[in-house]
Design a protein around this motif. Structure first.
Motif, PDB file in Angstrom:
ATOM      1  N   ARG A   1      84.285  74.531  19.983  1.00 40.31           N
ATOM      2  CA  ARG A   1      83.440  73.797  20.925  1.00 40.31           C
ATOM      3  C   ARG A   1      82.188  74.565  21.340  1.00 40.31           C
ATOM      4  O   ARG A   1      81.221  73.951  21.794  1.00 40.31           O
ATOM      5  CB  ARG A   1      84.255  73.376  22.152  1.00 40.31           C
ATOM      6  N   ARG A   2      82.160  75.867  21.140  1.00 40.83           N
ATOM      7  CA  ARG A   2      80.918  76.574  21.467  1.00 40.83           C
ATOM      8  C   ARG A   2      79.857  76.366  20.393  1.00 40.83           C
ATOM      9  O   ARG A   2      78.682  76.660  20.606  1.00 40.83           O
ATOM     10  CB  ARG A   2      81.178  78.064  21.691  1.00 40.83           C
ATOM     11  N   LYS A   3      80.262  75.792  19.233  1.00 40.24           N
ATOM     12  CA  LYS A   3      79.305  75.467  18.171  1.00 40.24           C
ATOM     13  C   LYS A   3      79.116  73.971  17.972  1.00 40.24           C
ATOM     14  O   LYS A   3      78.152  73.549  17.317  1.00 40.24           O
ATOM     15  CB  LYS A   3      79.764  76.079  16.840  1.00 40.24           C
ATOM     16  N   HIS A   4      80.043  73.158  18.487  1.00 37.18           N
ATOM     17  CA  HIS A   4      80.019  71.729  18.189  1.00 37.18           C
ATOM     18  C   HIS A   4      80.193  70.909  19.464  1.00 37.18           C
ATOM     19  O   HIS A   4      80.967  71.274  20.350  1.00 37.18           O
ATOM     20  CB  HIS A   4      81.144  71.368  17.206  1.00 37.18           C
TER      21      HIS A   4
ATOM     22  N   ALA B   1      78.402  72.793  23.294  1.00 30.74           N
ATOM     23  CA  ALA B   1      77.958  73.864  22.396  1.00 30.74           C
ATOM     24  C   ALA B   1      76.857  74.706  23.031  1.00 30.74           C
ATOM     25  O   ALA B   1      75.939  74.176  23.671  1.00 30.74           O
ATOM     26  CB  ALA B   1      77.464  73.266  21.087  1.00 30.74           C
TER      27      ALA B   1
ATOM     28  N   TYR C   1      76.187  78.013  21.214  1.00 34.74           N
ATOM     29  CA  TYR C   1      75.885  79.027  20.195  1.00 34.74           C
ATOM     30  C   TYR C   1      74.504  78.751  19.572  1.00 34.74           C
ATOM     31  O   TYR C   1      74.155  77.607  19.305  1.00 34.74           O
ATOM     32  CB  TYR C   1      76.958  78.996  19.108  1.00 34.74           C
TER      33      TYR C   1
END
Length: 232
Positions: free
Chosen positions: A219-222, A226, A228
């Motif tokens: 979830r930190r990318k999507h 997000a 990231y």
């Protein structure tokens, strides 16, 4: 027709070779133009070093050749099944990359053992069940697509959240919003499979990482949470 998309698909097919994900003619990349409903795909059995953008084949969603002098990849019906399954899929890749194939041949899901996996795949990368004899003997490539779609739907797996599959005894397919992202996911899948094999060699009892950690990394990318990377 679709000159720009043809160029991109050609470039991404060559990128498979540059990344060491294919040998000889083992693999293919396609992309779809959703507006026209046309697909651009690598020609069947043509060496990467001799291919040109004009060799890419354009087909409709029924697999009929619209433009091109060469036969499309034999895996075209599998690609078409994936495009039909989810409108967010804009590019599809098939390889026989060895670390991912090892899991496919073993008939095993690629489990999320750590955060590298979780950055790109939300949960295990599934391995499909065996295909039925009739599915193999008739319209094999179309039925390959069917078993992928059935696996994702039966297991309630999201195509965008887990953009990869292992076809049992065969190999991986990956996808993305375009051909470049599909190739990116093919490379990530291969690296994650390699890491998993090495992890099992170190600890044969290794298990999935804690769910809260896996979910955090995904979830930190999507999605809306997000953070990231850079914005804009």
């Amino acid at each position: 027709m679709l000159e720009e998309l043809r160029q991109k698909v050609w470039e991404q097919n060559l990128r498979l070779n540059d990344l060491g994900l294919v040998l000889f003619t083992w693999g293919n990349v396609s992309a779809i133009d959703r507006q026209s409903g046309l697909v651009v795909i690598k020609p069947s059995g043509v060496l990467y070093e001799t291919m040109r953008p004009e060799d890419m084949v354009i087909t409709d969603l029924e697999g009929n050749v619209v433009e091109g002098n060469l036969r499309p990849s034999s895996d075209l019906p599998t690609h078409l099944a994936l495009y039909a399954a989810d409108p967010e899929i804009g590019g599809v890749v098939h390889t026989h990359s060895p670390w991912a194939v090892a899991f496919a041949q073993a008939g095993k899901d690629l489990e999320p053992l750590g955060t590298t996996h979780a950055d790109y795949f939300h949960g295990p990368v599934p391995c499909t069940p065996d295909m039925q004899v009739a599915e193999v003997q008739s319209e094999y490539e179309r039925h390959t697509g069917d078993v992928i779609v059935r696996t994702f739907r039966d297991r309630h797996i999201s195509f965008p959240h887990t953009p990869a599959v292992l076809v049992k005894n065969h190999g991986p397919f990956t996808w993305g919003r375009d051909a470049a992202e599909a190739v990116y996911h093919a490379a990530v899948l291969e690296e994650a499979a390699k890491m998993a094999v090495l992890t099992y060699l170190v600890n044969g009892d290794a298990a999935q990482a804690p769910a809260v950690l896996l979910d955090k990394h995904f979830r930190r990318k999507h999605g809306p949470e997000a953070y990231y990377g850079q914005r804009g």
